[in-house]
Structures are given as structure tokens and as C-alpha cells.
Scaffold this motif. Structure first.
Motif, short mmCIF file in Angstrom:
data_model
loop_
_atom_site.label_atom_id
_atom_site.label_comp_id
_atom_site.label_asym_id
_atom_site.label_seq_id
_atom_site.Cartn_x
_atom_site.Cartn_y
_atom_site.Cartn_z
N ILE A 168 0.84 -1.20 0.00
CA ILE A 168 0.00 0.00 0.00
C ILE A 168 0.87 1.24 0.00
O ILE A 168 1.89 1.31 0.70
CB ILE A 168 -0.92 0.02 1.24
CG1 ILE A 168 -1.88 -1.19 1.20
CG2 ILE A 168 -1.72 1.31 1.31
CD1 ILE A 168 -2.71 -1.34 2.46
N TRP A 170 1.16 4.05 1.56
CA TRP A 170 0.62 4.65 2.78
C TRP A 170 0.71 6.18 2.79
O TRP A 170 -0.20 6.85 3.29
CB TRP A 170 1.36 4.10 4.00
CG TRP A 170 1.13 2.65 4.27
CD1 TRP A 170 1.94 1.61 3.92
CD2 TRP A 170 0.02 2.07 4.97
NE1 TRP A 170 1.40 0.42 4.33
CE2 TRP A 170 0.22 0.67 4.99
CE3 TRP A 170 -1.12 2.59 5.57
CZ2 TRP A 170 -0.67 -0.20 5.59
CZ3 TRP A 170 -2.02 1.72 6.17
CH2 TRP A 170 -1.80 0.34 6.18
N ASP A 173 -1.30 7.70 -1.06
CA ASP A 173 -2.67 7.37 -1.42
C ASP A 173 -3.64 8.29 -0.67
O ASP A 173 -3.46 8.56 0.52
CB ASP A 173 -2.97 5.91 -1.08
CG ASP A 173 -4.37 5.49 -1.51
OD1 ASP A 173 -4.53 5.14 -2.69
OD2 ASP A 173 -5.28 5.54 -0.66
N THR A 175 -6.60 7.93 0.60
CA THR A 175 -7.27 7.36 1.77
C THR A 175 -6.29 6.85 2.79
O THR A 175 -6.37 7.17 3.99
CB THR A 175 -8.22 6.22 1.34
OG1 THR A 175 -9.19 6.74 0.42
CG2 THR A 175 -8.93 5.64 2.55
N TRP A 176 -5.32 6.05 2.34
CA TRP A 176 -4.40 5.41 3.27
C TRP A 176 -3.45 6.40 3.93
O TRP A 176 -2.96 6.14 5.03
CB TRP A 176 -3.61 4.31 2.56
CG TRP A 176 -4.44 3.12 2.20
CD1 TRP A 176 -4.85 2.73 0.97
CD2 TRP A 176 -4.99 2.17 3.13
NE1 TRP A 176 -5.62 1.59 1.04
CE2 TRP A 176 -5.72 1.22 2.36
CE3 TRP A 176 -4.95 2.02 4.50
CZ2 TRP A 176 -6.39 0.15 2.94
CZ3 TRP A 176 -5.62 0.95 5.09
CH2 TRP A 176 -6.32 0.03 4.32
N SER A 177 -3.19 7.52 3.29
CA SER A 177 -2.33 8.53 3.94
C SER A 177 -3.00 9.11 5.18
O SER A 177 -2.35 9.34 6.21
CB SER A 177 -1.97 9.64 2.95
OG SER A 177 -3.15 10.23 2.41
N VAL A 179 -5.25 7.45 6.94
CA VAL A 179 -5.21 6.34 7.90
C VAL A 179 -3.85 6.30 8.60
O VAL A 179 -3.76 6.07 9.82
CB VAL A 179 -5.49 5.01 7.19
CG1 VAL A 179 -5.28 3.83 8.14
CG2 VAL A 179 -6.90 4.98 6.64
N ALA A 180 -2.79 6.54 7.85
CA ALA A 180 -1.44 6.48 8.41
C ALA A 180 -1.23 7.53 9.50
O ALA A 180 -0.72 7.23 10.59
CB ALA A 180 -0.40 6.67 7.30
#
Length: 312
Positions: A168, A170, A173, A175-177, A179-180
Motif C-alpha cells: 500500500i 501509505w 494514497d 485514503t491510506w495517507s 489512515v497512516a
């Protein structure tokens, strides 16, 4: 020795001076800037080099200075800010960031506080170990988590690859950034909530639990009817402080994802407007909007807190 009426004021005078210089002067300067068009180009004196030819044919130079020329623009910056789609996107990201962080801070902090409040072996050791995330300097933790989220060599992607999943992005992205950075700040922030709630739990008289046990109340009933009502004032106050700190949190996002627009909140966006783009007026308007949002939220929250104290 006779104490004069002004003696207490002399003791608090240094603190008052420090507050005025470090807090109120920058605050009112920022509010004033938000009603002007000040930026990096018109904020300082501009020095002009004017050549002049002397009678002997040589050229000399004189220097003239032009005063700063920023002007009062009223509410123009606020109208421009509110009418910009980016503002609403960043505001929404700020709300998401604050909600998830404060929610998980509270849930994890409350769960751990309930566990280490019990007379278990090694309780003091567990308390010290759980305080480590909060005790470690923020920038060290942020850089450590940034490495864990590395797309090529990070710990999380190494685990995903061993499980047969795709790595991913992290930190890039959309969305994932987010989340990180949320995961990073949850890890850093839950110890404060845990310690504060633990203090509230220890102030609840043990006799109330004994009486509830005699009346045949289950553990869940004791938690719902004894623990939470008496812990509510502490929990609400701590949650308010956590929401204000998280809403203004700058260092975690900037150190972990740096110049990623998908993780920008109002605090980081204002910072970029001021120090990167040099748009001092727009950045100041963002700061004032942050102040107003938190002020209205605090007033509303304190009313809720007062009502909860009256109920319980």
C-alpha cells in the motif's frame, strides 16, 4: 513583615508580561492581518538602487526605500476563503482527523485505565510502559512511523507482502495517507487520556462498588451506573482538551506525510499559506476561522458538561 496590597500582583507580573508578548500580541496581529492584503511582497520596506552619472563620467548609486504598501481589505479574505472549494475539503479532513483521533484516544485510554486500575501484579510497570509513546519526543515517533509506512521497505508493507497482499502507498494514497497519520497520532495520544481517566477512576469511592455488589449488580451494571456517571466530568473535560489539541495538531501530519494535500488540516494548510506561499493575510484568516470554530465548539461543549454535572 507587612504585605502590601500590590505584592501578589508583582509576583504574577512576569507571567502576565510573557502572556501578552507571546500570546496576545501575535494573536491580535494575526487578526489584524486577516483584514488586509499583506503578503511576502508588500510586507517589508523595498529598497531601490538608482544609478546617477557624475560630472567626471563615473556612476554612483543612491538608495531609496519604499514603505510597505499593504492595505485594509475588510472581509475580502474571509469571503475568498469560504468560497474556495479547497477550504471545505480541508475542513472536512480536519473534522475526520479530529473525530477518529479523539474517539480512539478515549476508547483505548478508558480500556487501559480500567485494566491497570485493578490490583494486578506488575501494575506500576505496565503504567510506565504505556506512558512511553507520550514520553518519546514527537519528531522521533513521527519519523519512526514514517519509516514503518515506507512503501518499499516499511514494516507494514513487508507484512502484507508475506501474506500475499499488494503493498500500500501509505504516504501518498488519498485514503491510506489519512489512515497512516491517524494511526500515528492515536499511538502518541492515548497515554494522556489513559492517565487522566485513571486519575478519575481512582477518585471513585470503593464503597460504591461494594454497595452495588451487595445489591447484586453485575460488572456491566456497575460500569454503567457507577463508573461512567462519576467519571463523566473528567471524561468530558479531557475529551474537550483532546479535541482542541487534535484540531490544531500540526507536527504529526507535517512530519509523517509532509506536503500531501490529502492529509492537510486547517492548521497545516494555514502554515503552508503563510510560510511556503507567503500569503500572510489568507493564512491569518484561516487561523481566525480555526479560533472561531474552536471557540463555538468549546462553548457548546462546556454547556453539555455543565448539564451532565447537574444530572449526575
Amino acid at each position: 513583615m507587612r504585605v502590601r496590597w500590590y505584592t501578589p500582583y508583582l509576583f504574577i507580573l512576569p507571567s502576565v508580561i510573557a502572556m501578552i508578548v507571546l500570546v496576545y500580541v501575535p494573536l491580535f496581529m494575526g487578526i489584524g492581518y486577516s483584514f488586509t492584503n499583506i503578503n511576502q511582497r508588500n510586507s517589508n520596506k523595498i529598497e531601490y538602487k538608482i544609478p546617477q552619472r557624475e560630472s567626471d563620467g563615473t556612476i554612483s548609486y543612491t538608495y531609496e526605500q519604499k514603505e510597505n504598501n499593504f492595505q485594509f481589505t475588510g472581509l475580502k479574505n474571509y469571503k475568498e476563503t469560504i468560497n474556495t472549494p479547497t477550504f471545505w475539503q480541508v475542513l472536512w479532513q480536519t473534522v475526520i482527523w479530529t473525530f477518529f483521533n479523539v474517539t480512539f484516544h478515549f476508547l483505548i485510554g478508558l480500556g487501559l485505565a480500567l485494566l491497570i486500575n485493578k490490583p494486578i501484579k506488575g501494575r506500576n510497570f505496565y503504567r510506565i510502559m504505556l506512558m512511553i509513546p507520550w514520553a518519546v519526543p514527537t519528531y522521533i515517533s513521527a519519523f519512526s512511523w514514517r519509516w514503518l509506512f515506507n512503501a518499499d521497505y516499511g514494516f507494514f508493507n513487508q507484512i502484507l507482502q508475506k501474506l500475499g497482499a499488494e503493498p500500500i502507498s501509505w504516504l501518498s494514497d488519498p485514503t491510506w495517507s489519512m489512515v497512516a497519520v491517524v494511526l500515528t497520532n492515536i499511538w502518541l495520544g492515548f497515554p494522556f487520556m489513559m492517565v487522566t481517566l485513571l486519575g478519575g477512576l481512582q477518585n471513585i469511592p470503593a464503597e460504591l462498588y461494594e454497595a452495588a455488589t451487595v445489591d447484586g449488580a453485575t460488572k456491566w451494571q456497575q460500569f454503567r451506573n457507577v463508573t461512567m456517571p462519576l467519571l463523566m466530568p473528567v471524561a468530558l473535560t479531557t475529551t474537550l482538551l483532546g479535541a482542541i489539541w487534535t484540531f490544531n495538531m500540526f507536527n504529526i501530519i507535517y512530519l509523517v506525510t509532509q506536503d500531501n494535500p490529502h492529509t492537510d488540516i486547517l492548521a497545516t494548510f494555514s502554515f503552508k499559506e503563510f510560510f511556503v506561499k507567503g500569503e500572510y493575510a489568507l493564512a491569518s484568516s484561516y487561523a481566525v476561522i480555526i479560533l472561531l470554530i474552536l471557540a463555538f465548539f468549546s462553548v457548546f461543549y462546556l454547556r453539555v458538561l455543565k448539564k451532565s454535572e447537574e444530572v449526575y
